[in-house]
Design a protein around this motif. Structure first.
Motif, PDB file in Angstrom:
ATOM      1  N   ALA A 170       0.821  -1.215   0.000  1.00  0.00           N
ATOM      2  CA  ALA A 170       0.000   0.000   0.000  1.00  0.00           C
ATOM      3  C   ALA A 170       0.853   1.263   0.000  1.00  0.00           C
ATOM      4  CB  ALA A 170      -0.938  -0.010   1.203  1.00  0.00           C
ATOM      5  N   MET A 171       1.951   1.269   0.763  1.00  0.00           N
ATOM      6  CA  MET A 171       2.768   2.476   0.852  1.00  0.00           C
ATOM      7  C   MET A 171       3.489   2.777  -0.458  1.00  0.00           C
ATOM      8  SD  MET A 171       2.259   3.935   3.647  1.00  0.00           S
ATOM      9  CE  MET A 171       3.526   5.170   3.404  1.00  0.00           C
ATOM     10  N   ARG A 172       3.651   1.803  -1.327  1.00  0.00           N
ATOM     11  CA  ARG A 172       4.243   2.078  -2.636  1.00  0.00           C
ATOM     12  C   ARG A 172       3.335   2.967  -3.478  1.00  0.00           C
ATOM     13  NH1 ARG A 172       5.851  -3.194  -5.699  1.00  0.00           N
ATOM     14  NH2 ARG A 172       6.610  -1.583  -7.129  1.00  0.00           N
ATOM     15  N   MET A 193      10.569   2.077  -2.196  1.00  0.00           N
ATOM     16  CA  MET A 193      10.269   1.465  -3.479  1.00  0.00           C
ATOM     17  C   MET A 193       9.334   2.337  -4.318  1.00  0.00           C
ATOM     18  SD  MET A 193      12.044  -1.278  -3.449  1.00  0.00           S
ATOM     19  CE  MET A 193      11.360  -2.200  -4.820  1.00  0.00           C
ATOM     20  N   GLY A 194       8.405   3.026  -3.642  1.00  0.00           N
ATOM     21  CA  GLY A 194       7.527   3.919  -4.380  1.00  0.00           C
ATOM     22  C   GLY A 194       8.244   5.110  -4.977  1.00  0.00           C
ATOM     23  N   ARG A 195       9.267   5.614  -4.266  1.00  0.00           N
ATOM     24  CA  ARG A 195      10.052   6.723  -4.815  1.00  0.00           C
ATOM     25  C   ARG A 195      10.882   6.284  -6.012  1.00  0.00           C
ATOM     26  NH1 ARG A 195       9.211  11.787  -4.010  1.00  0.00           N
ATOM     27  NH2 ARG A 195      11.439  12.273  -3.995  1.00  0.00           N
ATOM     28  N   ARG A 196      11.143   5.010  -6.129  1.00  0.00           N
ATOM     29  CA  ARG A 196      11.926   4.510  -7.245  1.00  0.00           C
ATOM     30  C   ARG A 196      11.102   4.393  -8.529  1.00  0.00           C
ATOM     31  NH1 ARG A 196      13.723  -1.632  -7.884  1.00  0.00           N
ATOM     32  NH2 ARG A 196      11.459  -1.653  -7.990  1.00  0.00           N
ATOM     33  N   ARG A 197       9.791   4.228  -8.398  1.00  0.00           N
ATOM     34  CA  ARG A 197       8.951   4.014  -9.578  1.00  0.00           C
ATOM     35  C   ARG A 197       8.954   5.203 -10.542  1.00  0.00           C
ATOM     36  NH1 ARG A 197       3.285   1.730  -7.471  1.00  0.00           N
ATOM     37  NH2 ARG A 197       2.941   1.526  -9.719  1.00  0.00           N
ATOM     38  N   PRO A 198       8.804   6.473 -10.078  1.00  0.00           N
ATOM     39  CA  PRO A 198       8.894   7.586 -11.041  1.00  0.00           C
ATOM     40  C   PRO A 198      10.250   7.679 -11.718  1.00  0.00           C
ATOM     41  CG  PRO A 198       7.901   8.313  -8.982  1.00  0.00           C
ATOM     42  CD  PRO A 198       8.447   6.955  -8.736  1.00  0.00           C
ATOM     43  N   PRO A 217      21.922   0.542 -11.545  1.00  0.00           N
ATOM     44  CA  PRO A 217      22.493   1.056 -10.286  1.00  0.00           C
ATOM     45  C   PRO A 217      21.430   1.546  -9.315  1.00  0.00           C
ATOM     46  CG  PRO A 217      23.687   1.900 -12.179  1.00  0.00           C
ATOM     47  CD  PRO A 217      22.453   1.278 -12.711  1.00  0.00           C
ATOM     48  N   ARG A 218      20.429   2.252  -9.834  1.00  0.00           N
ATOM     49  CA  ARG A 218      19.400   2.778  -8.943  1.00  0.00           C
ATOM     50  C   ARG A 218      18.498   1.649  -8.432  1.00  0.00           C
ATOM     51  NH1 ARG A 218      20.736   6.285 -12.801  1.00  0.00           N
ATOM     52  NH2 ARG A 218      21.041   8.465 -12.249  1.00  0.00           N
ATOM     53  N   LEU A 219      18.183   0.704  -9.301  1.00  0.00           N
ATOM     54  CA  LEU A 219      17.381  -0.430  -8.836  1.00  0.00           C
ATOM     55  C   LEU A 219      18.127  -1.241  -7.786  1.00  0.00           C
ATOM     56  CD1 LEU A 219      15.833  -1.719 -12.175  1.00  0.00           C
ATOM     57  CD2 LEU A 219      14.687  -0.502 -10.358  1.00  0.00           C
ATOM     58  N   LEU A 220      19.421  -1.423  -7.989  1.00  0.00           N
ATOM     59  CA  LEU A 220      20.204  -2.188  -7.029  1.00  0.00           C
ATOM     60  C   LEU A 220      20.260  -1.479  -5.681  1.00  0.00           C
ATOM     61  CD1 LEU A 220      22.037  -4.609  -6.478  1.00  0.00           C
ATOM     62  CD2 LEU A 220      23.966  -3.240  -7.295  1.00  0.00           C
ATOM     63  N   GLY A 238      16.645  -1.451  -4.149  1.00  0.00           N
ATOM     64  CA  GLY A 238      16.238  -2.785  -3.728  1.00  0.00           C
ATOM     65  C   GLY A 238      17.008  -3.274  -2.507  1.00  0.00           C
ATOM     66  N   CYS A 239      18.329  -3.029  -2.477  1.00  0.00           N
ATOM     67  CA  CYS A 239      19.121  -3.460  -1.312  1.00  0.00           C
ATOM     68  C   CYS A 239      18.696  -2.718  -0.054  1.00  0.00           C
ATOM     69  CB  CYS A 239      20.607  -3.247  -1.588  1.00  0.00           C
ATOM     70  SG  CYS A 239      21.284  -4.389  -2.821  1.00  0.00           S
ATOM     71  N   ALA A 240      18.478  -1.405  -0.156  1.00  0.00           N
ATOM     72  CA  ALA A 240      18.064  -0.642   1.020  1.00  0.00           C
ATOM     73  C   ALA A 240      16.707  -1.103   1.528  1.00  0.00           C
ATOM     74  CB  ALA A 240      18.033   0.854   0.676  1.00  0.00           C
ATOM     75  N   ALA A 241      15.764  -1.338   0.595  1.00  0.00           N
ATOM     76  CA  ALA A 241      14.445  -1.804   1.009  1.00  0.00           C
ATOM     77  C   ALA A 241      14.529  -3.188   1.650  1.00  0.00           C
ATOM     78  CB  ALA A 241      13.496  -1.834  -0.194  1.00  0.00           C
ATOM     79  N   LEU A 242      15.410  -4.048   1.138  1.00  0.00           N
ATOM     80  CA  LEU A 242      15.564  -5.379   1.720  1.00  0.00           C
ATOM     81  C   LEU A 242      16.175  -5.308   3.113  1.00  0.00           C
ATOM     82  CD1 LEU A 242      15.370  -8.435   1.364  1.00  0.00           C
ATOM     83  CD2 LEU A 242      17.642  -8.386   0.303  1.00  0.00           C
ATOM     84  N   LEU A 243      17.158  -4.429   3.277  1.00  0.00           N
ATOM     85  CA  LEU A 243      17.757  -4.285   4.606  1.00  0.00           C
ATOM     86  C   LEU A 243      16.739  -3.791   5.631  1.00  0.00           C
ATOM     87  CD1 LEU A 243      21.252  -2.766   3.699  1.00  0.00           C
ATOM     88  CD2 LEU A 243      20.742  -5.098   4.467  1.00  0.00           C
ATOM     89  N   VAL A 244      15.875  -2.886   5.194  1.00  0.00           N
ATOM     90  CA  VAL A 244      14.851  -2.383   6.107  1.00  0.00           C
ATOM     91  C   VAL A 244      13.872  -3.493   6.492  1.00  0.00           C
ATOM     92  CG1 VAL A 244      12.903  -0.789   6.294  1.00  0.00           C
ATOM     93  CG2 VAL A 244      15.055  -0.008   5.312  1.00  0.00           C
ATOM     94  N   LEU A 245      13.598  -4.404   5.558  1.00  0.00           N
ATOM     95  CA  LEU A 245      12.627  -5.459   5.824  1.00  0.00           C
ATOM     96  C   LEU A 245      13.198  -6.639   6.592  1.00  0.00           C
ATOM     97  CD1 LEU A 245      10.582  -5.709   2.489  1.00  0.00           C
ATOM     98  CD2 LEU A 245       9.814  -4.839   4.697  1.00  0.00           C
ATOM     99  N   LEU A 246      14.517  -6.721   6.724  1.00  0.00           N
ATOM    100  CA  LEU A 246      15.107  -7.873   7.417  1.00  0.00           C
ATOM    101  C   LEU A 246      14.587  -8.024   8.855  1.00  0.00           C
ATOM    102  CD1 LEU A 246      18.814  -7.961   6.149  1.00  0.00           C
ATOM    103  CD2 LEU A 246      16.943  -9.549   5.640  1.00  0.00           C
ATOM    104  N   PRO A 247      14.534  -6.946   9.670  1.00  0.00           N
ATOM    105  CA  PRO A 247      13.957  -7.119  11.016  1.00  0.00           C
ATOM    106  C   PRO A 247      12.508  -7.585  10.996  1.00  0.00           C
ATOM    107  CG  PRO A 247      15.193  -5.081  10.882  1.00  0.00           C
ATOM    108  CD  PRO A 247      15.071  -5.584   9.489  1.00  0.00           C
ATOM    109  N   THR A 248      11.742  -7.080  10.037  1.00  0.00           N
ATOM    110  CA  THR A 248      10.346  -7.503   9.937  1.00  0.00           C
ATOM    111  C   THR A 248      10.239  -8.983   9.615  1.00  0.00           C
ATOM    112  OG1 THR A 248       9.711  -5.289   9.206  1.00  0.00           O
ATOM    113  CG2 THR A 248       8.174  -7.082   8.735  1.00  0.00           C
TER     114      THR A 248
END
Length: 440
Positions: A85-87, A146-151, A410-413, A416-426
């Motif tokens: 939803a936040m995307r 991830m939503g900021r990456r889409r535009p 480069p931007r996708l990498l 994606g890595c930052a979003a994955l790191l944020v989700l690791l605790p979850t």
């Protein structure tokens, strides 16, 4: 649902059913203290799945009761719903407002729940705050990234399309410049020579009419042929300079082929024309031009390599295809092979191939030579000077731009890595929660 595509409706329905099954299936196996509340929370979570597409901000706020409830299996689904939803929440200020409101609401609802149940305040507050951070705040932060990456990805796709179009335009400009240079050289080299030939042929015709009347017809044919060659040279130069040939549509008609046969007959050939097509056959100008070239090339080859042999020019239609053939018999007197290099046939092969047709040329078993072409009446192929979308071979021309995946890599990498790191605790918290629920 009526406005949404059928595929989207089916996908969201399947996801909602899976979430409902995941939230309610363990209830009979592990009876909860409040089964009605647990069931309502499972149904509510399943309804949040399709709602995240049209109402993403309200969906994130609607996940707050699930975090404060007792349904652990529904709570595990909440991070996926919040992340998706936040995307879709924009602009960024609104996204931060939704994150703050949902976090504060989860904490307040946890305080209200612990005050009603009489549990230890501090312990319940710590657990509630941790669950809020793991299942709402961190997935929401990852979804915002991830939503900021889409535009940015959409912008890079547009830039790639722009570069592709610019490359094609540059290649077309380079081709037109080269064709203009070739046209100028042909005009300077061949135009002057053919003009001199035409002038001398005219003078020879006048002299032959006075001094040698028996040669007047041949001199006139030489003069006419030189003039025709000059006109055709002008037509070729017009094509090279990207100008349409206004007279090309009149070629390939019955009168035009009859004129070619008559010229060959005047030159001493026993030529005949057999027109088996309808008079109202409407062929493309490029098809008519190709028919003219095939007929002229066949008659010229017959005059050169089989003098005195009968020549038959046949044209008939086969639905959406025009078939033209030039067949000559063996010459009465055997002659030595000519010094031709088959460049005319090669040129015809290329011209007809561009139109989607086929050309067959070769000796006949009973003697003689046959030239046959099958050409579409309405060819789909572009004209000879149209832009080709294929890159030039052997590394020639400008290099095509990199693909969208390479441009955004480069931007996708990074995103994606930052979003994955944020989700690791979850992810770790969800696994730990499921294990504790199973052990309990």
């Amino acid at each position: 649902m009526r406005a949404a595509p059928r595929r989207t409706v089916v996908t969201e329905s399947v996801l909602a059913c899976l979430v409902l099954l995941c939230s309610l299936a363990p209830v009979p196996l592990i009876p909860p203290a409040h089964p009605v509340v647990v069931t309502l929370l499972g149904v509510w979570t399943a309804l949040l799945v399709p709602a995240r597409r049209m109402y993403p901000a309200l969906t994130v706020l609607g996940c707050v009761p699930v975090i404060a409830g007792d349904n652990v299996w529904a709570m595990v689904v909440v991070p996926c719903v919040v992340w998706s939803a936040m995307r879709r929440v924009a602009p960024l200020r609104r996204a931060w407002g939704v994150i703050g409101a949902s976090g504060a609401g989860a904490v307040l609802l946890s305080i209200a729940a612990q005050s009603l149940s009489g549990l230890p305040a501090m312990r319940y507050l710590v657990v509630g705050a941790g669950a809020t951070a793991l299942f709402i705040l961190l997935p929401a932060l990852s979804g915002v990234m991830m939503g900021r990456r889409r535009p940015l990805t959409r912008l890079l796709r547009e830039r790639n399309a722009y570069l592709e179009q610019a490359r094609l335009l540059n290649d077309e400009a380079a081709r037109m410049e080269e064709r203009a240079r070739i046209a100028a050289e042909m005009h300077d080299l061949l135009g002057h020579r053919i003009g001199l030939i035409s002038v001398h042929a005219g003078a020879l015709q006048l002299a032959a009419e006075r001094q040698a009347p028996q040669l007047a017809a041949q001199a006139e044919l030489l003069h006419t042929t030189a003039g025709t060659a000059m006109d055709e040279l002008r037509g070729i130069l017009g094509v090279l300079r990207h100008r349409s040939d206004k007279d090309s549509g009149e070629r390939g008609t019955r009168e035009d082929l009859a004129a070619l046969v008559a010229d060959s007959r005047n030159a001493g050939a026993d030529a005949e024309l057999h027109w088996n097509a309808t008079e109202s056959m409407e062929a493309d100008a490029r098809t008519r031009q190709a028919v003219h070239r095939v007929t002229r090339e066949g008659l010229a080859n017959a005059l050169k390599h089989a003098p005195g042999a009968p020549v038959r020019v046949t044209l008939h239609g086969e639905g959406d295809t025009v078939v033209v053939s030039v067949v000559n018999d063996a010459p009465p007197v055997p002659c030595s092979p000519g010094d031709g290099n088959r460049s005319g046939l090669v040129g015809l092969q290329e011209r007809i191939g561009l139109l989607g047709g086929s050309l067959h040329a070769g000796p006949r078993p009973e003697g003689g030579f046959a030239l046959c072409a099958r050409i579409p009446v309405r060819p789909d192929a572009p004209s000879a000077y149209a832009t080709s979308p294929k890159p030039l071979s052997d590394g020639a021309g400008s290099r095509p731009p990199l693909s969208t995946e390479v441009l955004t890599w480069p931007r996708l990498l990074g995103g994606g890595c930052a979003a994955l790191l944020v989700l690791l605790p979850t992810i770790g918290g969800s696994v730990a929660l499921l294990i504790l629920a199973l052990l309990h």
